[in-house]
Design an enzyme around this catalytic site. Structure first.
Site, PDB file in Angstrom:
ATOM      1  CD  GLU A   1      53.001  23.800  20.059  1.00 32.92           C
ATOM      2  OE1 GLU A   1      52.234  24.645  20.516  1.00 32.92           O
ATOM      3  OE2 GLU A   1      53.551  22.934  20.758  1.00 32.92           O
TER       4      GLU A   1
ATOM      5  CD1 TRP B   1      54.194  26.241  39.531  1.00 30.94           C
ATOM      6  CD2 TRP B   1      52.171  27.181  39.682  1.00 30.94           C
ATOM      7  NE1 TRP B   1      54.040  27.063  38.442  1.00 30.94           N
ATOM      8  CE2 TRP B   1      52.805  27.651  38.515  1.00 30.94           C
ATOM      9  CE3 TRP B   1      50.881  27.649  39.973  1.00 30.94           C
ATOM     10  CZ2 TRP B   1      52.208  28.557  37.636  1.00 30.94           C
ATOM     11  CZ3 TRP B   1      50.288  28.555  39.111  1.00 30.94           C
ATOM     12  CH2 TRP B   1      50.948  28.994  37.961  1.00 30.94           C
TER      13      TRP B   1
ATOM     14  CG  ASN C   1      46.684  21.113  43.223  1.00 26.77           C
ATOM     15  OD1 ASN C   1      46.843  22.280  42.877  1.00 26.77           O
ATOM     16  ND2 ASN C   1      46.537  20.122  42.358  1.00 26.77           N
ATOM     17  N   GLY C   2      45.150  23.855  44.701  1.00 23.74           N
ATOM     18  CA  GLY C   2      43.945  24.565  44.286  1.00 23.74           C
ATOM     19  C   GLY C   2      43.965  25.988  44.814  1.00 23.74           C
TER      20      GLY C   2
ATOM     21  NE  ARG D   1      50.879  17.853  39.843  1.00 22.31           N
ATOM     22  CZ  ARG D   1      49.645  17.577  39.436  1.00 22.31           C
ATOM     23  NH1 ARG D   1      49.429  16.570  38.647  1.00 22.31           N
ATOM     24  NH2 ARG D   1      48.626  18.318  39.816  1.00 22.31           N
TER      25      ARG D   1
ATOM     26  CE  LYS E   1      53.092  17.665  30.323  1.00 20.90           C
ATOM     27  NZ  LYS E   1      53.444  18.167  28.981  1.00 20.90           N
TER      28      LYS E   1
ATOM     29  CD  GLU F   1      56.057  25.640  26.699  1.00 21.13           C
ATOM     30  OE1 GLU F   1      55.693  24.891  25.801  1.00 21.13           O
ATOM     31  OE2 GLU F   1      55.397  25.791  27.742  1.00 21.13           O
TER      32      GLU F   1
ATOM     33  CE  LYS G   1      56.186  23.383  23.244  1.00 25.59           C
ATOM     34  NZ  LYS G   1      54.793  23.079  22.991  1.00 25.59           N
TER      35      LYS G   1
ATOM     36  CG  HIS H   1      48.757  44.430   7.306  1.00 27.65           C
ATOM     37  ND1 HIS H   1      48.303  45.402   6.436  1.00 27.65           N
ATOM     38  CD2 HIS H   1      48.635  43.250   6.640  1.00 27.65           C
ATOM     39  CE1 HIS H   1      47.888  44.823   5.312  1.00 27.65           C
ATOM     40  NE2 HIS H   1      48.096  43.520   5.415  1.00 27.65           N
TER      41      HIS H   1
ATOM     42  CB  CYS I   1      50.172  22.195  44.438  1.00 25.91           C
ATOM     43  SG  CYS I   1      50.271  23.949  44.760  1.00 25.91           S
TER      44      CYS I   1
END
Ligand code: M6R
Length: 610
Positions: free
Chosen positions: A483, A75, A100-101, A27, A605, A490, A487, A506, A2
């Site tokens: 990584e 969000w 926000n939270g 964000r 973000k 996402e 990328k 394996h 948020c």
């Protein structure tokens, strides 16, 4: 996560709030809204279950005039993304609030409020907060006292902006666990989740501390700590300018950030190496005495920052000769663990506001680690304020949700740390010179690898219709593969998993067929022959290989094998370089798929909730 913006001014604030929301879009969010007190003290609100552009269109149809207001990008956590769950939330037309939270005791408060006759129009945890403020305000308290009483009853994390119809020249802000800054203007003041939102109106900021409550009017900012004592917080002048968060001709922020890595790495090194050696004071005036005592290292982080930690573990043990463990913050914080004596707790975070990483640092302080060091990209973030030693990555603002330049600059700082610790544990001057020379060569080598972008785009065309893929690496290149896979998943939504190449047989080898492409990173290092054997295992099962390889690695184009040559690079610095083609690869695949590169679905973000 948020985003919050608020203003108390003499002029109309709708456009300031809207611009602030646009600058917080990076964000990640799913709905947006604004509430403004009109000049005749009506509480006006416009919300949309969509993007800020839709909010802008709605405001073009229904303009809101007034000089005190709050705005929000949501969000979703409690309750789906929808019009009725969008903020600001309003209680009985009197009080409006953005949050926000996460309020952990929202069910208990909801039950109490239902008994008092409050009605609910959303599924959010936030609505109990605005009702509670209203409840206290109708008991005769002013808005400041009502917010103070309310936050004292909240469990969980919050950043809040609150306005009231009966006190139209006042904006109350409060924070615990979620970030909030005050923008200091001339005859006007603002609040926001971060400084970017307010750069068009001010460069002067007050960073609220956990537990702070601010009483903000046009003329004054008065801050109280969690014990309600009036307290001074310094005004800091940001060096960022309003265009710091612009694309500068690039199609996406992510591409701009990938291409800015040579400069970002150079700036990260600036003033931190001299005469072929690392400058100890660059880690702070107390760094030498702290590092002298360290005999092991524990690194904690999330996502991409965690991958940086994994690479550093290879360096820490091989170069500095110190035991090093690396852990994701969300696991660390709830685990009973044995703390080795003389251990340095290292937290890594681009934003410095990641809730799990922050909580891990707080936990580490309780659990008796010898010292703490934070590696961070955002000055004045919570992590930098709470850690004993701080080293900034100096990557500049990173707007794309997919972290790129933050990662490579984290690696640079981690190598500096490894050298400083190594010096105390047998790393010779000549070896240090060689490592520093490698670091200094990075900007040039990064520029060379960026020139591969067009070739990588061609390679990406073969990937855009795939649904699954495997990434392989060995040694310190295994976290690079992790990584790269992160990328790709996402931003392109292609399922990608990374494995240490030797682990393939394996289990994961069972997945390999003509429709499961395998991406590998193959620098010319001591594990190359082992890796090549693993790649043969893939080819033998009909798997198609896409290999980013050193020209001397002896991996050639052949049916089912496509090779993209990466300029020769020495160990141990190879992970920094090999990361970049994987960033570009994910980027080009995602563009071909028409994905939302800078704001991928479901992601944020700055992950300020647990
Ligand atoms: O701000 P932080 O570095 O603490 O963020 C940690 C992760 O949330 C972040 O790296 C995330 O994984 C990125 N989206 C990866 O690109």
């Amino acid at each position: 996560m948020c985003g919050i913006v608020g203003a108390v001014a003499q002029r109309d604030v709708a456009l300031i709030l809207l611009e602030g929301l646009k600058r917080l879009e990076y964000r990640g969010y799913d709905s947006a809204g604004v509430a403004i007190l009109s000049r005749d003290d009506r509480l006006q609100r416009v919300r949309v279950a969509g993007k800020v552009k839709e909010l802008e269109d709605a405001l073009a149809r229904e303009a809101l005039y007034g000089s005190t207001g709050i705005a929000h990008t949501r969000w979703a956590t409690h309750g789906k993304p929808s019009f009725s769950n969008a903020h600001p939330h309003v209680c009985r037309g009197e009080i409006a609030l953005v949050h926000n939270g996460i309020i952990e005791n929202h069910e208990e408060l909801r039950a109490q409020q239902l008994a008092l006759g409050y009605e609910f129009t959303s599924e959010t945890d936030t609505e109990v907060v605005v009702n509670q403020v209203h409840h206290h305000a109708t008991g005769g308290k002013d808005l400041l006292e009502a917010v103070m009483d309310t936050v004292a009853e909240l469990d969980g994390a919050y950043a809040l902006g609150v306005i009231s119809r009966s006190e139209p020249q006042r904006l109350i802000a409060a924070r615990r666990g979620s970030p909030l800054v005050i923008g200091v203007g001339i005859g006007e003041h603002f609040i926001a989740s971060d400084v970017f939102a307010l750069l068009p109106v001010t460069q002067r900021f007050v960073f609220l501390e956990d537990g702070d409550i601010a009483d903000i009017t046009r003329q004054a900012i008065t801050i109280y700590d969690s014990k309600r004592n009036e307290i001074e917080r310094p005004i800091r002048v940001s060096e960022l300018t309003a265009d710091a968060a612009e694309k500068s001709g690039f199609r996406h922020f992510m591409l701009k950030e990938i291409f800015s890595q040579p400069r970002a790495v150079a700036e990260t090194l600036e003033g931190r190496i001299a005469e072929g050696r690392v400058v100890e004071e660059a880690f702070g005036p107390n760094a030498a005495s702290v590092l002298d005592t360290i005999h092991s290292v524990h690194i904690v982080a999330c996502g991409t920052s965690y991958h940086a930690g994994l690479i550093a573990r290879y360096w820490m043990e091989a170069i500095a000769g110190l035991p090093c463990s690396v852990e994701v913050a969300s696991e660390f914080r709830y685990r009973r663990l044995v703390v080795r004596p003389e251990t340095l707790f290292v937290s890594i975070s681009q934003s410095g506001e990641t809730a799990d990483t922050l909580a891990a640092l707080r936990e580490a302080k309780q659990r008796g680690y010898a010292h703490s060091l934070a590696i961070c990209n955002v000055p004045e973030s919570s992590l930098t304020r709470e850690s004993e030693l701080v080293v900034m990555t100096r990557a500049g603002p990173e707007i794309g949700v997919a972290s790129t330049k933050a990662f490579t600059t984290q690696l640079v700082v981690l190598m500096l740390l490894v050298i400083l610790l190594g010096r105390r544990h047998g790393l010779g001057v000549e070896d240090e010179h060689a490592l520093v020379a490698q670091l200094e060569s990075l900007p040039g080598k990064l520029n060379a690898v960026l020139e591969l972008s067009d070739q990588i785009q061609t390679l990406a065309e073969q990937f855009a219709n795939k649904h699954h893929t495997l990434y392989l690496g060995r040694g310190s290149l295994y976290p690079v593969a992790m990584e790269g896979a992160l990328k790709l998943k996402e931003i392109s939504y292609i399922h990608a998993e990374a494995y240490p190449a030797g682990e393939l047989k394996h289990g994961p080898l069972a997945l390999v067929d003509d429709d499961m492409p395998v991406v590998a990173v193959a620098p010319n290092n001591g594990l190359l022959e082992k890796l090549k054997s693993n790649l043969q295992e893939v080819r033998a099962r009909g798997g198609r290989l896409y290999v980013f390889a050193d020209p001397a690695a002896g991996v050639e184009n052949s049916p089912g094998v496509q090779v993209l040559n990466v300029a020769p690079i020495e160990e141990p610095i190879a992970p920094v370089i090999y990361t970049v083609p994987l960033q570009l690869f994910a980027y080009h695949v995602a563009v071909l798929k028409g994905a939302d590169i800078d704001q991928p679905r479901n992601l944020a973000k700055s992950v300020t909730v647990e």
